[in-house]
Write a protein that holds these residues in place. Structure first.
Motif, PDB file in Angstrom:
ATOM      1  N   ARG A 249       4.000   2.400  -2.328  1.00  0.00           N
ATOM      2  CA  ARG A 249       4.010   3.259  -3.490  1.00  0.00           C
ATOM      3  C   ARG A 249       4.898   5.151  -2.931  1.00  0.00           C
ATOM      4  O   ARG A 249       5.791   5.340  -3.823  1.00  0.00           O
ATOM      5  CB  ARG A 249       2.557   3.850  -3.143  1.00  0.00           C
ATOM      6  N   ASP A 250       4.868   5.325  -1.222  1.00  0.00           N
ATOM      7  CA  ASP A 250       6.200   6.178  -0.932  1.00  0.00           C
ATOM      8  C   ASP A 250       7.407   6.417  -1.552  1.00  0.00           C
ATOM      9  O   ASP A 250       8.164   7.400  -1.814  1.00  0.00           O
ATOM     10  CB  ASP A 250       6.041   6.694  -0.115  1.00  0.00           C
TER      11      ASP A 250
ATOM     12  N   ASP B 299       2.146  -0.891   6.445  1.00  0.00           N
ATOM     13  CA  ASP B 299       1.711  -1.710   6.938  1.00  0.00           C
ATOM     14  C   ASP B 299       2.019  -3.136   6.429  1.00  0.00           C
ATOM     15  O   ASP B 299       2.400  -3.121   5.049  1.00  0.00           O
ATOM     16  CB  ASP B 299       0.060  -1.059   5.507  1.00  0.00           C
TER      17      ASP B 299
ATOM     18  N   LYS C 122      -6.876  16.983   3.204  1.00  0.00           N
ATOM     19  CA  LYS C 122      -5.705  16.856   2.769  1.00  0.00           C
ATOM     20  C   LYS C 122      -5.953  17.310   0.991  1.00  0.00           C
ATOM     21  O   LYS C 122      -4.767  17.048   0.222  1.00  0.00           O
ATOM     22  CB  LYS C 122      -5.613  14.939   2.683  1.00  0.00           C
TER      23      LYS C 122
ATOM     24  N   ARG D 242      -8.676  -6.468  -4.112  1.00  0.00           N
ATOM     25  CA  ARG D 242      -9.474  -5.393  -3.475  1.00  0.00           C
ATOM     26  C   ARG D 242      -9.088  -3.914  -3.057  1.00  0.00           C
ATOM     27  O   ARG D 242      -9.469  -3.138  -2.953  1.00  0.00           O
ATOM     28  CB  ARG D 242      -9.717  -6.144  -2.176  1.00  0.00           C
ATOM     29  N   ARG D 243      -7.687  -3.472  -3.744  1.00  0.00           N
ATOM     30  CA  ARG D 243      -7.236  -2.055  -3.034  1.00  0.00           C
ATOM     31  C   ARG D 243      -7.955  -1.248  -3.887  1.00  0.00           C
ATOM     32  O   ARG D 243      -7.941  -1.929  -4.859  1.00  0.00           O
ATOM     33  CB  ARG D 243      -5.495  -2.048  -3.010  1.00  0.00           C
ATOM     34  N   ASP D 244      -7.874  -0.559  -3.819  1.00  0.00           N
ATOM     35  CA  ASP D 244      -8.084   1.184  -4.483  1.00  0.00           C
ATOM     36  C   ASP D 244      -7.579   1.231  -5.815  1.00  0.00           C
ATOM     37  O   ASP D 244      -7.870   1.327  -6.566  1.00  0.00           O
ATOM     38  CB  ASP D 244      -8.771   2.369  -3.946  1.00  0.00           C
TER      39      ASP D 244
ATOM     40  N   ASP E 218     -17.679   1.270  -2.802  1.00  0.00           N
ATOM     41  CA  ASP E 218     -17.483   2.163  -1.583  1.00  0.00           C
ATOM     42  C   ASP E 218     -16.708   2.910  -2.460  1.00  0.00           C
ATOM     43  O   ASP E 218     -15.985   3.314  -3.285  1.00  0.00           O
ATOM     44  CB  ASP E 218     -15.615   1.914  -0.971  1.00  0.00           C
TER      45      ASP E 218
ATOM     46  N   ARG F 221     -13.480   6.056  -2.279  1.00  0.00           N
ATOM     47  CA  ARG F 221     -12.919   5.461  -2.904  1.00  0.00           C
ATOM     48  C   ARG F 221     -12.861   7.282  -4.855  1.00  0.00           C
ATOM     49  O   ARG F 221     -11.908   7.376  -4.883  1.00  0.00           O
ATOM     50  CB  ARG F 221     -13.086   4.794  -3.765  1.00  0.00           C
TER      51      ARG F 221
ATOM     52  N   ARG G  34      -7.903  13.809  -3.680  1.00  0.00           N
ATOM     53  CA  ARG G  34      -7.265  13.414  -3.125  1.00  0.00           C
ATOM     54  C   ARG G  34      -5.457  13.130  -3.574  1.00  0.00           C
ATOM     55  O   ARG G  34      -4.801  13.939  -3.312  1.00  0.00           O
ATOM     56  CB  ARG G  34      -7.974  12.691  -1.527  1.00  0.00           C
ATOM     57  N   PHE G  35      -5.669  11.060  -3.592  1.00  0.00           N
ATOM     58  CA  PHE G  35      -4.162  11.076  -3.895  1.00  0.00           C
ATOM     59  C   PHE G  35      -4.119  12.440  -5.334  1.00  0.00           C
ATOM     60  O   PHE G  35      -2.749  12.184  -5.409  1.00  0.00           O
ATOM     61  CB  PHE G  35      -3.884  10.337  -4.995  1.00  0.00           C
TER      62      PHE G  35
ATOM     63  N   ASN H 248      -2.122   2.131  -5.108  1.00  0.00           N
ATOM     64  CA  ASN H 248      -1.990   1.762  -3.636  1.00  0.00           C
ATOM     65  C   ASN H 248      -1.997  -0.030  -3.950  1.00  0.00           C
ATOM     66  O   ASN H 248      -1.861  -1.125  -2.777  1.00  0.00           O
ATOM     67  CB  ASN H 248      -2.959   2.075  -3.200  1.00  0.00           C
TER      68      ASN H 248
ATOM     69  N   ARG I  20     -10.621  10.290  -2.123  1.00  0.00           N
ATOM     70  CA  ARG I  20      -9.462   9.383  -2.660  1.00  0.00           C
ATOM     71  C   ARG I  20      -8.829   9.979  -3.653  1.00  0.00           C
ATOM     72  O   ARG I  20      -7.923   9.723  -3.647  1.00  0.00           O
ATOM     73  CB  ARG I  20      -9.814   7.936  -1.853  1.00  0.00           C
TER      74      ARG I  20
ATOM     75  N   GLY J  84       0.615  -1.081  -0.186  1.00  0.00           N
ATOM     76  CA  GLY J  84       0.113   0.056  -0.002  1.00  0.00           C
ATOM     77  C   GLY J  84       0.796   1.589  -0.105  1.00  0.00           C
ATOM     78  O   GLY J  84       2.243   1.302  -0.391  1.00  0.00           O
ATOM     79  N   GLY J  85       0.444   2.221   0.599  1.00  0.00           N
ATOM     80  CA  GLY J  85       1.157   3.755   0.404  1.00  0.00           C
ATOM     81  C   GLY J  85       2.638   3.557   0.746  1.00  0.00           C
ATOM     82  O   GLY J  85       3.081   4.322   0.445  1.00  0.00           O
TER      83      GLY J  85
HETATM   84  P1  ATP Z   1      -1.592   7.894   2.863  1.00  0.00           P
HETATM   85  O1  ATP Z   1      -0.253   8.006   2.627  1.00  0.00           O
HETATM   86  O2  ATP Z   1      -2.650   9.196   3.114  1.00  0.00           O
HETATM   87  O3  ATP Z   1      -2.036   6.990   4.122  1.00  0.00           O
HETATM   88  P2  ATP Z   1      -2.294   5.216   1.877  1.00  0.00           P
HETATM   89  O4  ATP Z   1      -2.289   4.860   0.856  1.00  0.00           O
HETATM   90  O5  ATP Z   1      -1.699   3.844   3.236  1.00  0.00           O
HETATM   91  O6  ATP Z   1      -2.303   6.863   2.170  1.00  0.00           O
HETATM   92  P3  ATP Z   1      -4.204   3.986   3.539  1.00  0.00           P
HETATM   93  O7  ATP Z   1      -6.028   5.192   3.907  1.00  0.00           O
HETATM   94  O8  ATP Z   1      -3.147   4.495   4.943  1.00  0.00           O
HETATM   95  O9  ATP Z   1      -3.853   4.755   3.052  1.00  0.00           O
HETATM   96  O10 ATP Z   1      -5.105   2.768   3.314  1.00  0.00           O
HETATM   97  C1  ATP Z   1      -3.881   1.925   3.325  1.00  0.00           C
HETATM   98  C2  ATP Z   1      -3.706   1.143   2.039  1.00  0.00           C
HETATM   99  O11 ATP Z   1      -5.277   0.593   1.989  1.00  0.00           O
HETATM  100  C3  ATP Z   1      -4.428   1.689   0.583  1.00  0.00           C
HETATM  101  O12 ATP Z   1      -2.599   2.236   0.243  1.00  0.00           O
HETATM  102  C4  ATP Z   1      -5.109   1.276   0.183  1.00  0.00           C
HETATM  103  O13 ATP Z   1      -3.933  -0.435  -0.687  1.00  0.00           O
HETATM  104  C5  ATP Z   1      -5.944   0.135   0.826  1.00  0.00           C
HETATM  105  N1  ATP Z   1      -6.907   0.934   0.825  1.00  0.00           N
HETATM  106  C6  ATP Z   1      -7.973   1.803   1.831  1.00  0.00           C
HETATM  107  N2  ATP Z   1      -8.453   2.590   1.597  1.00  0.00           N
HETATM  108  C7  ATP Z   1      -9.147   2.327   0.361  1.00  0.00           C
HETATM  109  C8  ATP Z   1     -10.140   2.052  -0.008  1.00  0.00           C
HETATM  110  N3  ATP Z   1     -11.102   2.254   0.675  1.00  0.00           N
HETATM  111  N4  ATP Z   1     -10.736   0.943  -0.335  1.00  0.00           N
HETATM  112  C9  ATP Z   1     -10.071  -0.049  -1.442  1.00  0.00           C
HETATM  113  N5  ATP Z   1      -8.554   0.065  -0.698  1.00  0.00           N
HETATM  114  C10 ATP Z   1      -8.290   0.712   0.728  1.00  0.00           C
END
Ligand code: ATP
Ligand code: MG
Length: 389
Positions: A29-30, A41, A202, A111-113, A155, A158, A164-165, A117, A161, A25-26
């Motif tokens: 990516r970062d 995570d 954000k 299942r991720r957005d 959802d 998203r 926002r991203f 991510n 989100r 996830g984040g």
């Molecule tokens: P940030 O740097 O702002 O925390 P992030 O990508 O880590 O960004 P989080 O909300 O911490 O955002 O979520 C962690 C991960 O969970 C995301 O990178 C994504 O893979 C997944 N995720 C979060 N929210 C959703 C959603 N609404 N639907 C699907 N996947 C999601």
């Protein structure tokens, strides 16, 4: 890819127990963007029960076990370990009815957005990127994993989100995803205001806020219908000012400038912001065009509000390239000790009552004396002040 020791150790424990663990996830990516992730995570093939067994020697917190999350504390850091999962059916365009655990990282990524991510990494398997996330990172694109319409219907948060991203990262939104955002924006009505507000803050402080506010005006009007009252010219001016703001309150106020003060308050109440946020936004939007051409009005503003609010007003005025000389000078005089409150006056209510002043006349006289001191018409000494009574 660099993984800090406190996270790497947990991945090793999982492997030693026959499970798989990935950072995901984040943070991935970062890291791929060359930024230092805020937190790591971890996605795990173990069920929450199995995760707790693996980490029996560590302190664990059962945070969201129903959703598969166990928090493990290592070297003073809290790490969230979430079991690979596939989401069950979604109800009301938010949160799945139930979740099912799986042993496949690929199913979890699905299942991720967004593709950016949905990348996982561990040292054994390297990057697991089945949806082209790295390519989209390179091309600076936000794209839904699989079909955008389906994903936003599952959802609707998203939608927020995505924009926002795009604002935070300065990315564009891929065409299907963008079309689907416009098409499905009404679904945001099913999302709690608290979650929308988190994303909105954000977004407004993101580096590309102006472009996103302009391109997705229809989406923001779904969340803040009051914005429909702004002419296109005013909306553009506000959107440009937002990007110059240095904090979320000023950015939020910039967006609402020229709406009636009641609207700013209603919007903040509806979004359930805290009282400080609401009060500051409404004062800032009310006074942004106030020119304070006499020093006394600037002092009164600071007295009625605060030095901090005045500083925020200056920064909001700067976002709109408005003249701030008087209020800026006044703030600096006051922070250097200039008299601006009754408590700093060399005479008080007691002194006045000894001189025979009674009732509400006391405060009227004190305020009159204070204004004269502020204007430099009299020095702040009891003897001089008495002469004016
Ligand atoms: P940030 O740097 O702002 O925390 P992030 O990508 O880590 O960004 P989080 O909300 O911490 O955002 O979520 C962690 C991960 O969970 C995301 O990178 C994504 O893979 C997944 N995720 C979060 N929210 C959703 C959603 N609404 N639907 C699907 N996947 C999601
Ligand atoms: Mg995160």
């Amino acid at each position: 890819m660099f993984i800090p020791d406190y996270a790497k150790e947990l991945l090793t424990v999982l492997e030693d127990n026959g499970f798989e663990g990935f950072i995901v996830g984040g943070c991935v990516r970062d890291a791929l963007l060359g930024r230092k992730p805020d937190d790591y995570d971890i996605a795990v093939s173990a069920t929450p029960e199995e995760t707790k067994m693996c980490f029996s020697a560590f302190r664990t917190i059962s945070t969201g076990e129903k959703h598969g999350t166990v928090t493990v504390v290592n070297k003073g850091k809290n790490l969230e370990l979430t079991s690979f999962r596939v989401d069950g059916e979604y109800k009301d365009n938010r949160r799945p009815e139930n979740v099912e655990f799986t042993r496949s990282i690929e199913a979890d990524l699905a299942r991720r957005d967004f593709t950016i991510n949905a990348i996982a990494f561990n040292e054994k398997r390297g990057l697991v990127d089945i949806f082209g996330g790295q390519k989209d990172l390179e091309n600076k694109i936000i794209r839904c994993v699989r079909d955008a319409d389906t994903r936003f219907n599952e959802d609707a948060l998203r939608i927020m989100r995505a924009v926002r991203f795009a604002s935070q990262l300065g990315f564009g939104i891929e065409k299907h995803t963008a079309d689907s955002i416009h098409k499905n924006k009404a679904l945001l009505e099913n999302i709690s205001v608290e979650r929308i507000f988190v994303e909105l803050k954000k977004l407004l402080t993101g580096k590309n806020a102006t472009d996103i506010l302009i391109q997705y005006r229809d989406v923001f009007e779904t969340v803040l219908p009051e914005l429909k009252k702004l002419t296109q010219e005013k909306y553009l001016e506000n959107a440009k000012a937002v990007s110059k703001a240095s904090d979320e309150i000023t950015a939020f106020a910039a967006m609402l400038v020229s709406l009636p003060r009641e609207n700013a308050e209603e919007i903040c109440s509806r979004l359930k912001t805290d009282k400080h946020f609401r009060n500051t936004v409404s004062v800032l939007t009310e006074y942004v065009y106030e020119d304070f051409n006499d020093r006394l009005s600037a002092v009164h503003f600071i007295k009625n509000h605060s030095v901090e609010t005045a500083e925020m007003l200056i920064s909001l005025k700067d976002c709109f390239s408005l003249d701030t000389r008087v209020i800026k000078n006044t703030v600096s005089e006051i922070t250097n000790g200039a008299v601006y409150t009754l408590s700093q006056l060399d005479i008080n209510g007691n002194d006045l009552s000894l001189l025979g002043v009674r009732g509400k006349e006391i405060s009227e006289k004190l305020n009159m004396l204070l204004d004269k001191v502020i204007l430099g018409e009299v020095t702040n000494s009891k003897e001089e002040l008495k002469k004016l009574l």
